[in-house]
Design an enzyme around this catalytic site. Structure first.
Site, PDB file in Angstrom:
ATOM      1  N   THR A  92       0.827  -1.214   0.000  1.00 42.79           N
ATOM      2  CA  THR A  92       0.000   0.000   0.000  1.00 42.79           C
ATOM      3  C   THR A  92       0.856   1.256   0.000  1.00 42.79           C
ATOM      4  O   THR A  92       0.773   2.075  -0.906  1.00 42.79           O
ATOM      5  CB  THR A  92      -1.017   0.085   1.150  1.00 42.79           C
ATOM      6  N   TRP A 134       0.523  -9.891   3.527  1.00 47.26           N
ATOM      7  CA  TRP A 134      -0.002  -9.243   2.319  1.00 47.26           C
ATOM      8  C   TRP A 134       0.659  -9.833   1.068  1.00 47.26           C
ATOM      9  O   TRP A 134       0.065  -9.851   0.008  1.00 47.26           O
ATOM     10  CB  TRP A 134       0.263  -7.746   2.352  1.00 47.26           C
ATOM     11  N   ASN A 180      -4.072 -11.248   2.852  1.00 49.08           N
ATOM     12  CA  ASN A 180      -4.921 -10.069   2.950  1.00 49.08           C
ATOM     13  C   ASN A 180      -5.701  -9.779   1.671  1.00 49.08           C
ATOM     14  O   ASN A 180      -5.121  -9.579   0.601  1.00 49.08           O
ATOM     15  CB  ASN A 180      -4.069  -8.843   3.288  1.00 49.08           C
ATOM     16  N   GLU A 181      -7.026  -9.760   1.792  1.00 46.46           N
ATOM     17  CA  GLU A 181      -7.942  -9.320   0.726  1.00 46.46           C
ATOM     18  C   GLU A 181      -7.723 -10.047  -0.596  1.00 46.46           C
ATOM     19  O   GLU A 181      -7.987  -9.508  -1.670  1.00 46.46           O
ATOM     20  CB  GLU A 181      -7.850  -7.802   0.535  1.00 46.46           C
ATOM     21  N   GLU A 256     -10.315  -5.302   9.431  1.00 48.57           N
ATOM     22  CA  GLU A 256      -9.729  -4.047   8.942  1.00 48.57           C
ATOM     23  C   GLU A 256     -10.875  -3.116   8.605  1.00 48.57           C
ATOM     24  O   GLU A 256     -11.798  -3.497   7.878  1.00 48.57           O
ATOM     25  CB  GLU A 256      -8.838  -4.269   7.719  1.00 48.57           C
ATOM     26  N   ARG A 378     -14.994   3.915   2.653  1.00 48.85           N
ATOM     27  CA  ARG A 378     -15.729   2.832   2.008  1.00 48.85           C
ATOM     28  C   ARG A 378     -16.456   2.045   3.080  1.00 48.85           C
ATOM     29  O   ARG A 378     -16.026   2.054   4.228  1.00 48.85           O
ATOM     30  CB  ARG A 378     -14.781   1.921   1.205  1.00 48.85           C
TER      31      ARG A 378
END
Length: 666
Positions: A92, A134, A180-181, A256, A378
């Site tokens: 990120t 991640w 992650n995600e 998160e 979001r």
């Protein structure tokens, strides 16, 4: 009782009866049983490099920042710290180093997450530690950008990190996630559970899958998968869970959330979701991305932390409203407390939750955040209305005998900009278990039996100043406290302090790029490695650095100015890049990808020899020197107009840098 006391009681009874006539009544009771166990509120360091600049703060400022985050009864008093298991890849706002760059390599002192966890634990020995990857080093994927083809290898890699945390830092990791995600893999989750159990880590819980709620569907048809997962963690759930997740009867967490600019609207967002994640979604833990915004402000998601610490060179930091909004819950509860079943929405908008320790203590948190003053980044927030209101709370069950509650209030004032946060008010007296409160819009209240709350403070930090326009680093650090040099923010690759034992003297201590194959990435990392530094607003500057290529045939390195992108957009970074190669050539490009050519020619550069590069950018022109002699000049640079300085390599290759210096003209 004297006449004065009788009159006071009569007035209280009268005021209560008048208020009761006009205000809705909300029951707070444990008489019909309790709700879910409370697992805490936390912050996330990583995903990625969000605490990068924090470690470079001088004392006492660094400790002050840590106090506001972790010290119980002082500031945010966080219950949970979640960290990234570094994977050598962009996640990120930068890359975080892996404990295993290569398959035969283990080092549990890289990066800063170990240090951060120890500092958190020093302040709060009971803090819950969580971890999540991640990205992964390239060897984990065996050449594929995918970590699940060899689940035993991936699981062993993650478990080694957990074991290293204990062996080298005496840190007990309590929860670990999957990826992650990104897509989860049921087989991998089972292999991870088995790998943990084999080495005696049976108490470590698996959180899955740190994305949406879809893993719940798999769990409902796979009893063994359900057994392996302790908590379902969803990201940015908009305060709602799904019926399938509830059916699993597992802990539900917003593992998160927030990720919102930490002005007062960000504080309002945080206030609303801390309550409504439980009221609407029965989520018993909420974790903020990120813990502290401690990365260059022109990287993605500037100031999306509970507080801001982005100037180690000045010592300046800012304690924003989310710290005090967090305190409304964290200072008066602990993991292991339990929500009452009697939680909900207020008649005129807003929400309330209540928690108990089961030993007679009660904490009630009320928020009345309006829509436009509590929008999170979001997901999109559907319209709703909140208006000022009176609310009467009736304590029943084991709480009926409570006579007094401590009161803490935060008032957002978006008109006057004179908000007040975490103010201690006079205690609230109760009569027959009743109290009435007049609630305005955009307020947060805590009513509690806990008497230890405190709005901690430190002397004001130094004023904000820009990054120094004259800067040098020779990397001559014998025993560095951290593996990365101050202020460099790796955006692809990993740059570490290195002791070059083969050098006769002037370049024994260097900075080395150490990632030699493309990682299993989380986003589209660049094909080149790059670390940025400095002030994004810089236009005119000179960057100088000694460089050593270690790749004989394909080696290449650069120094750069006016670099305009980092984070997830690093592949498309533009600027002025001065490259030299081991084949004896150089080029100057307008982009990191090396395609927009400004100049090229012969340089005579070779691997395993030190060269000094110097790049000057002034106005629309750039020029470069090699080993003190002009190599090229007057390359025309129309865009970008400003950006960071940087160093890097042509590919994922070993290379060293030394005697970095820059002089900028604001």
């Amino acid at each position: 009782m004297g006449l004065r006391e009788l009159a006071a009681v009569a007035a209280l009874v009268l005021s209560l009866s008048m208020a009761l006539d006009s205000s809705p009544r909300y029951i707070l009771s444990d008489g019909q049983g309790l709700g879910r166990a409370f697992d805490g509120i936390g912050g996330l360091s990583g995903g990625g490099a969000t605490s990068r600049l924090l470690v470079n703060y001088a004392e006492p400022f660094r400790s002050q920042i840590l106090d506001f985050l972790f010290t119980p009864g002082f500031g945010a008093s966080l219950h949970i710290l979640k960290v990234e298991i570094g994977g050598d890849a962009q996640s990120t706002d930068g890359t975080e180093p892996s404990h295993m760059h290569y398959e035969n390599d283990e080092n549990y002192f890289r990066g800063y997450e170990w240090w951060l966890m120890k500092e958190a634990k020093k302040r709060n020995p009971n803090i819950t530690l969580m971890s999540l990857p991640w990205a992964f080093p390239g060897w984990v994927g065996h050449g594929k950008n995918w970590p699940y083809d060899f689940p035993d290898i991936t699981a062993a890699y993650v478990v080694k990190w957990i074991l290293g945390a204990k062996q080298y830092h005496d840190l007990d990791i309590q929860y670990v996630g999957i990826w992650n995600e990104r897509n989860y893999d049921s087989k991998y989750i089972k292999v991870l559970r088995n790998t943990l159990d084999k080495v005696g880590l049976t108490d470590i819980g698996i959180v899955a899958a740190d994305g949406n709620w879809s893993i719940a569907n798999s769990m409902l048809i796979d009893p063994y998968l359900t057994k392996c997962v302790e908590a379902i963690g969803a990201h940015y759930p908009g305060t709602n869970s799904v019926k399938e997740a509830l059916k699993t009867q597992k802990k539900l967490w917003a593992s998160e959330d927030y990720s919102t600019f930490n002005d007062e609207v960000g504080g309002g967002c945080w206030a609303r979701i801390l309550n409504q994640n439980y009221v609407n979604g029965l989520m018993s833990a909420t974790i903020s991305w990120n813990l502290v915004a401690s990365y260059y402000k022109d990287l993605p998601f500037s100031r999306d932390g509970l507080m801001t610490a982005e100037e180690p060179w000045s010592g300046n930091y800012v304690v924003q409203s989310p710290i005090w909004i967090t305190a409304h819950t964290t200072q008066f509860t602990q993991p292991g407390w339990t929500y009452l079943r009697t939680v909900g929405h207020l008649a005129q908008g807003g929400s309330y939750v209540a928690l108990t320790d089961g030993k007679g203590n009660l904490t009630v948190v009320i928020e009345t955040m309006t829509h436009d003053h509590s929008v999170c980044i979001r997901p999109p927030l559907p319209p709703f209305n909140v208006t000022s209101q009176n609310a009467t709370f009736q304590l029943e069950g084991s709480f009926a005998s409570i006579k007094e509650l401590q009161v803490w209030r935060s008032q957002f004032n978006f008109k006057t900009k004179k908000s007040s946060f975490f103010e201690k008010l006079l205690p609230q007296k109760l009569l027959n278990g009743l109290f009435t409160i007049k609630l305005a819009e955009d307020e947060v209240y805590t009513f509690t039996t806990i008497t230890t709350g405190q709005k901690g403070s430190h002397p004001p930090p130094p004023s904000s100043v820009r990054f120094p326009k004259v800067y040098k680093d020779d990397f001559n650090v014998l025993n560095p406290a951290f593996s990365e040099a101050p202020d460099f923010a790796d955006q692809t690759g990993v740059f570490e302090y290195y002791v070059n034992m083969s050098d006769p003297g002037p370049h024994v201590f260097t900075l080395r790029q150490v990632v030699t194959e493309r990682p299993v990435t989380w986003v589209a990392d660049a094909d080149q490695t790059i670390s940025v530094i400095g002030d994004y607003q810089w236009e005119n500057l000179t960057v100088t650095c000694d460089v050593l290529m270690e790749s004989v045939k394909m080696g290449g390195v650069f120094i750069a100015a006016r670099v305009d992108k980092g984070g997830q957009s690093v592949r498309s970074a533009r600027g002025v890049f001065f490259w030299v190669f081991a084949d004896g050539t150089y080029k100057v490009t307008n982009d990191l990808a090396g395609q927009a050519l400004l100049a090229e020619g012969k340089s005579g550069t070779r691997a395993h020899g030190w060269h000094t590069l110097s790049l000057t950018v002034a106005g629309q022109y750039a020029s470069g020197q090699l080993n003190g002699y002009p190599l090229w000049k007057n390359a025309v640079v129309l865009t970008p107009k400003n950006g960071w300085a940087a160093i890097g390599t042509h590919s994922f290759e070993l290379a060293q840098f030394d005697n970095f210096a820059l002089v900028a003209d604001y």
